[in-house]
Design an enzyme around this catalytic site. Structure first.
Site, PDB file in Angstrom:
ATOM      1  N   PRO A  84      16.042   4.419 -59.170  1.00 37.74           N
ATOM      2  CG  PRO A  84      16.071   6.520 -58.184  1.00 37.74           C
ATOM      3  CD  PRO A  84      16.893   5.278 -58.330  1.00 37.74           C
ATOM      4  CB  CYS A  85      12.494   4.349 -63.885  1.00 31.21           C
ATOM      5  SG  CYS A  85      12.232   4.383 -65.669  1.00 31.21           S
ATOM      6  CD  GLN A  86      16.327   9.771 -61.692  1.00 33.47           C
ATOM      7  OE1 GLN A  86      17.537   9.689 -61.801  1.00 33.47           O
ATOM      8  NE2 GLN A  86      15.756  10.446 -60.715  1.00 33.47           N
TER       9      GLN A  86
END
Length: 412
Positions: A84-86
């Site tokens: 995930p892009c966080q």
């Protein structure tokens, strides 16, 4: 040619593995895989993965619970995964150790923990392309933190944003792929003889696998040097990363490159015949789709009483069958603006699960282990399998060059 032992993280329904197992020389051996969907009682993706692959160890646990000892016991020549892009901001604690600010971004650091326990030759990671620009308040910081971390661990890094449809696939799906390789490998040594620009345009892994034009788009090219202090990068770094780039010994070159386009598969090419009526739409649903896809200017009021207009441009009434599909999202099973809306011989309908699988290059009924809603969800999260095969074929060539070089050394 010997095998490359692969660890697959955040495995989903196995897109990375499926792509690697379809390469020309079939040298990739995925021997350990982890898939865990938090807060779900039924682990649909893992169950699918477990059914489709019958070799290697398949682990259905939170990766944070995997001990360093368990990681170190795996055979990892290469680590692959989409994460995930966080938020990747970091801070230094009182005792000098690095930590994450808040609870986000932890999954990337689990990849780093795996690297620290195995030090593989290669990493192949995938993410949404907005990673290069996040966060909006400090553009480029998150990606820079990742690059700086990998550099400190002794890796050089190439990256490329690839739209699958630009290279002959059936979906306009843009993802950033990150290829890191250990300094000191034959490939790294060969790349050290090349200019950074030549790696991006001609000699690098992505340049070989996905050819590009020889000039940048709109002359967009930029260079920078990353600090070896990751906290310094997290606090102060701001930079425009473009869709192609290289990191070598802290030096970064990034270029907005133009793909050499290949004829894509169209939506018409993957459409099923004799589709079940369950996917046909009634009059109310058709009107709802038309409204959602149409232009809008709606007056709204905030909680504080401030009035404003929400505006949205129009889309084509239905998706063109003569083009590749739009990017498929996890919400594909619902009636919303992003869901594909088809007119097949004057019958209005949505995609079928098999068509969703075909858009990502999966075999028909790969996900038939789960309900339709979850099949669409998993395909919305999946990568385009032929893209991985193409990358895998290029890594096989890198391995062959390494082994040929080693064989020549033995002769002397």
């Amino acid at each position: 040619m010997g095998s490359i032992k692969v660890v697959e993280l955040f495995a989903g329904v196995g897109g990375f593995r499926l792509g690697l197992e379809q390469t020309k020389n079939r040298i990739f051996d995925v021997n350990w895989a982890n898939q865990w969907e938090p807060s779900r009682k039924v682990q649909h993706a893992f169950d699918c993965y477990n059914k489709r692959f019958d070799t290697g160890e398949h682990v259905n646990r939170d990766i944070a619970e995997i001990s360093d000892e368990e990681m170190a016991a795996t055979e990892a020549d290469m680590i692959v995964g989409g994460f995930p892009c966080q938020d990747y901001s970091v801070a230094r604690s009182l005792n000098g150790e690095l930590g994450i600010q808040g609870k986000k971004g932890v999954l990337f650091w689990q990849i780093i923990r795996f690297v620290q326990n195995t030090f593989p030759k290669y990493l192949l990671l995938e993410n949404v392309d907005r990673l290069l620009k996040s966060p909006s308040s400090q553009r480029g910081r998150d990606f820079a933190v990742m690059l700086s971390t990998l550099s400190e661990l002794g890796y050089d890094v190439e990256w490329r944003v690839i739209n699958a449809a630009d290279y002959g696939n059936a979906q306009r799906r843009r993802r950033v792929f990150i290829f890191a390789y250990k300094q000191g490998l034959d490939y790294s040594n060969e790349m050290s003889k090349e200019s950074l620009e030549n790696i991006i345009y001609k000699k690098g892994m992505f340049a070989q696998a996905f050819p590009i034009e020889g000039e940048p788009n709109k002359k967009r090219i930029a260079q920078t040097k990353l600090s070896s202090d990751i906290v310094e990068v997290s606090d102060n770094f701001k930079f425009q990363f473009y869709n192609s780039g290289i990191l070598r010994n802290g030096e970064v070159l990034t270029i907005d490159t133009i793909p050499k386009f290949e004829k894509p598969i169209t939506l018409k090419d993957i459409i099923q015949e004799n589709v079940d009526d369950n996917y046909s739409l009634n009059v109310d649903q058709i009107e709802k789709f038309r409204y959602l896809r149409g232009p809008k200017k709606i007056k709204r009021t905030t909680k504080e009483g401030h009035e404003y207009y929400f505006s949205e441009g129009g889309m084509s009434e239905t998706d063109s069958l003569d083009l590749p599909a739009r990017t498929m999202l996890t919400s594909e099973a619902s009636v919303n603006r992003s869901t594909h809306f088809l007119n097949i011989n004057n019958v209005y309908r949505t995609l079928t699960p098999i068509e969703a699988e075909r858009l990502n290059g999966f075999p028909d009924n790969w996900t038939d282990t789960m309900p339709d809603r979850m099949r669409f969800f998993c395909m919305g999260n999946a990568l385009v399998v032929p893209v991985i095969t193409r990358i895998g074929n290029q890594i096989e060539q890198i391995e062959q060059q390494t082994r040929d070089s080693f064989s020549q050394l033995k002769l002397f």
